[in-house]
Design a protein around this motif. Sequence first.
Motif, PDB file in Angstrom:
ATOM      1  N   ARG A   6       0.741  -1.323   0.128  1.00 43.28           N
ATOM      2  CA  ARG A   6      -0.109   0.037  -0.021  1.00 43.28           C
ATOM      3  C   ARG A   6       0.921   1.380  -0.049  1.00 43.28           C
ATOM      4  O   ARG A   6       0.389   2.448  -0.271  1.00 43.28           O
ATOM      5  N   LYS A   7       2.245   1.303   0.227  1.00 40.75           N
ATOM      6  CA  LYS A   7       3.122   2.271   0.344  1.00 40.75           C
ATOM      7  C   LYS A   7       3.018   3.032  -1.137  1.00 40.75           C
ATOM      8  O   LYS A   7       3.393   2.131  -2.228  1.00 40.75           O
ATOM      9  N   SER A   8       2.677   4.166  -1.152  1.00 41.13           N
ATOM     10  CA  SER A   8       2.972   4.755  -2.546  1.00 41.13           C
ATOM     11  C   SER A   8       4.122   5.775  -2.261  1.00 41.13           C
ATOM     12  O   SER A   8       4.280   6.691  -1.490  1.00 41.13           O
ATOM     13  N   GLU A   9       4.829   5.803  -3.382  1.00 43.69           N
ATOM     14  CA  GLU A   9       6.035   6.857  -3.588  1.00 43.69           C
ATOM     15  C   GLU A   9       5.416   7.933  -4.520  1.00 43.69           C
ATOM     16  O   GLU A   9       4.700   7.800  -5.221  1.00 43.69           O
ATOM     17  N   PRO A  10       5.804   9.246  -3.799  1.00 45.06           N
ATOM     18  CA  PRO A  10       5.381  10.506  -4.363  1.00 45.06           C
ATOM     19  C   PRO A  10       6.161  10.432  -5.938  1.00 45.06           C
ATOM     20  O   PRO A  10       7.142  10.060  -6.203  1.00 45.06           O
ATOM     21  N   LEU A  11       5.312  11.190  -6.958  1.00 44.28           N
ATOM     22  CA  LEU A  11       5.877  11.159  -8.223  1.00 44.28           C
ATOM     23  C   LEU A  11       7.044  12.351  -8.288  1.00 44.28           C
ATOM     24  O   LEU A  11       6.955  13.405  -7.378  1.00 44.28           O
ATOM     25  N   PRO A  12       7.781  12.117  -9.016  1.00 42.90           N
ATOM     26  CA  PRO A  12       8.963  13.037  -9.160  1.00 42.90           C
ATOM     27  C   PRO A  12       8.482  14.331  -9.668  1.00 42.90           C
ATOM     28  O   PRO A  12       7.419  14.338 -10.575  1.00 42.90           O
ATOM     29  N   THR A  13       8.974  15.425  -9.359  1.00 41.10           N
ATOM     30  CA  THR A  13       8.473  16.818  -9.527  1.00 41.10           C
ATOM     31  C   THR A  13       9.781  17.629 -10.040  1.00 41.10           C
ATOM     32  O   THR A  13      11.029  17.078  -9.798  1.00 41.10           O
ATOM     33  N   LEU A  14       9.648  18.791 -10.525  1.00 39.37           N
ATOM     34  CA  LEU A  14      10.728  19.852 -11.022  1.00 39.37           C
ATOM     35  C   LEU A  14      11.260  20.352  -9.910  1.00 39.37           C
ATOM     36  O   LEU A  14      12.354  20.648  -9.867  1.00 39.37           O
ATOM     37  N   ALA A  15      10.466  20.575  -8.949  1.00 39.47           N
ATOM     38  CA  ALA A  15      10.851  21.471  -8.098  1.00 39.47           C
ATOM     39  C   ALA A  15      11.520  20.217  -6.572  1.00 39.47           C
ATOM     40  O   ALA A  15      10.698  19.170  -6.328  1.00 39.47           O
ATOM     41  N   ALA A  16      12.374  20.960  -6.076  1.00 41.29           N
ATOM     42  CA  ALA A  16      13.304  19.868  -5.062  1.00 41.29           C
ATOM     43  C   ALA A  16      12.650  20.149  -3.689  1.00 41.29           C
ATOM     44  O   ALA A  16      12.102  21.099  -3.595  1.00 41.29           O
ATOM     45  N   SER A  17      12.755  19.142  -2.988  1.00 36.98           N
ATOM     46  CA  SER A  17      12.170  19.435  -1.647  1.00 36.98           C
ATOM     47  C   SER A  17      13.107  18.926  -0.781  1.00 36.98           C
ATOM     48  O   SER A  17      14.040  17.893  -1.001  1.00 36.98           O
ATOM     49  N   GLY A  18      13.076  19.215   0.570  1.00 39.30           N
ATOM     50  CA  GLY A  18      14.026  18.756   1.573  1.00 39.30           C
ATOM     51  C   GLY A  18      13.655  17.725   2.187  1.00 39.30           C
ATOM     52  O   GLY A  18      14.688  16.703   2.458  1.00 39.30           O
ATOM     53  N   GLU A  19      12.345  16.992   1.917  1.00 34.98           N
ATOM     54  CA  GLU A  19      12.036  15.556   2.410  1.00 34.98           C
ATOM     55  C   GLU A  19      12.851  14.795   1.393  1.00 34.98           C
ATOM     56  O   GLU A  19      13.301  13.796   1.710  1.00 34.98           O
ATOM     57  N   ALA A  20      12.683  14.992   0.033  1.00 31.20           N
ATOM     58  CA  ALA A  20      13.114  13.982  -0.881  1.00 31.20           C
ATOM     59  C   ALA A  20      14.859  14.077  -0.769  1.00 31.20           C
ATOM     60  O   ALA A  20      15.552  13.042  -0.842  1.00 31.20           O
ATOM     61  N   LEU A  21      15.340  15.161  -0.486  1.00 31.12           N
ATOM     62  CA  LEU A  21      16.975  15.389  -0.186  1.00 31.12           C
ATOM     63  C   LEU A  21      17.262  14.396   0.842  1.00 31.12           C
ATOM     64  O   LEU A  21      17.994  13.680   0.740  1.00 31.12           O
ATOM     65  N   MET A  22      16.389  14.477   2.107  1.00 35.64           N
ATOM     66  CA  MET A  22      16.864  13.750   3.329  1.00 35.64           C
ATOM     67  C   MET A  22      16.422  11.986   2.841  1.00 35.64           C
ATOM     68  O   MET A  22      17.502  11.410   3.366  1.00 35.64           O
ATOM     69  N   ARG A  23      15.491  11.636   2.185  1.00 39.59           N
ATOM     70  CA  ARG A  23      15.234  10.476   1.764  1.00 39.59           C
ATOM     71  C   ARG A  23      16.543   9.981   0.946  1.00 39.59           C
ATOM     72  O   ARG A  23      17.016   8.802   1.070  1.00 39.59           O
ATOM     73  N   ALA A  24      17.023  10.779  -0.034  1.00 36.24           N
ATOM     74  CA  ALA A  24      17.940  10.304  -0.664  1.00 36.24           C
ATOM     75  C   ALA A  24      19.342  10.191   0.029  1.00 36.24           C
ATOM     76  O   ALA A  24      19.953   9.203  -0.387  1.00 36.24           O
ATOM     77  N   ALA A  25      19.701  11.256   0.853  1.00 38.09           N
ATOM     78  CA  ALA A  25      20.871  11.098   1.612  1.00 38.09           C
ATOM     79  C   ALA A  25      21.001   9.817   2.383  1.00 38.09           C
ATOM     80  O   ALA A  25      21.921   9.109   2.523  1.00 38.09           O
ATOM     81  N   SER A  26      19.830   9.405   2.858  1.00 36.29           N
ATOM     82  CA  SER A  26      19.455   8.299   4.066  1.00 36.29           C
ATOM     83  C   SER A  26      19.992   7.103   2.983  1.00 36.29           C
ATOM     84  O   SER A  26      20.731   6.296   3.539  1.00 36.29           O
ATOM     85  N   PHE A  27      19.269   7.095   1.906  1.00 40.21           N
ATOM     86  CA  PHE A  27      19.464   5.834   1.177  1.00 40.21           C
ATOM     87  C   PHE A  27      20.944   5.771   0.575  1.00 40.21           C
ATOM     88  O   PHE A  27      21.747   4.526   0.535  1.00 40.21           O
ATOM     89  N   ASN A  28      21.691   6.789   0.337  1.00 45.33           N
ATOM     90  CA  ASN A  28      23.141   6.824   0.005  1.00 45.33           C
ATOM     91  C   ASN A  28      24.037   6.401   1.201  1.00 45.33           C
ATOM     92  O   ASN A  28      24.900   5.642   1.161  1.00 45.33           O
ATOM     93  N   GLU A  29      23.460   6.786   2.441  1.00 44.73           N
ATOM     94  CA  GLU A  29      24.153   6.192   3.550  1.00 44.73           C
ATOM     95  C   GLU A  29      24.235   4.782   3.775  1.00 44.73           C
ATOM     96  O   GLU A  29      25.221   4.128   4.188  1.00 44.73           O
ATOM     97  N   MET A  30      22.875   4.623   3.532  1.00 44.25           N
ATOM     98  CA  MET A  30      22.762   3.035   3.723  1.00 44.25           C
ATOM     99  C   MET A  30      23.539   2.232   2.613  1.00 44.25           C
ATOM    100  O   MET A  30      24.195   1.325   3.095  1.00 44.25           O
ATOM    101  N   MET A  31      23.623   2.697   1.357  1.00 47.85           N
ATOM    102  CA  MET A  31      24.399   1.998   0.470  1.00 47.85           C
ATOM    103  C   MET A  31      25.776   1.967   0.754  1.00 47.85           C
ATOM    104  O   MET A  31      26.465   0.943   0.669  1.00 47.85           O
ATOM    105  N   GLN A  32      26.366   3.101   1.307  1.00 50.89           N
ATOM    106  CA  GLN A  32      27.655   3.179   1.735  1.00 50.89           C
ATOM    107  C   GLN A  32      28.282   2.372   2.832  1.00 50.89           C
ATOM    108  O   GLN A  32      29.345   1.999   2.737  1.00 50.89           O
TER     109      GLN A  32
END
Length: 80
Positions: A6-32
């Motif tokens: 049931r989890k839905s991911e937000p669609l990508p937008t042209l405007a950057a958001s702080g939440e998206a940046l935090m999720r990307a940074a968290s994912f990057n740290e997990m992969m590293q």
Amino acid sequence: MRIVGRKSEPLPTLAASGEALMRAASFNEMMQSTMPYGKIGCIPKGIYRFKTHEEANRQQDEFLVRHMAKIQIEINQLTK
């Protein structure tokens, strides 16, 4: 089409958001964290040919388990 979960991911937008940046940074740290200390990945370079997807998945899992075991051994040695 079948939908699982049931989890839905937000669609990508042209405007950057702080939440998206935090999720990307968290994912990057997990992969590293899977390759600490700047080490190269756990699967040696080369060309691999498999008859089935299951065979490829099994080899990937084996390399990952070996890599995780090496990391744990290094951590245990550092904490002694």
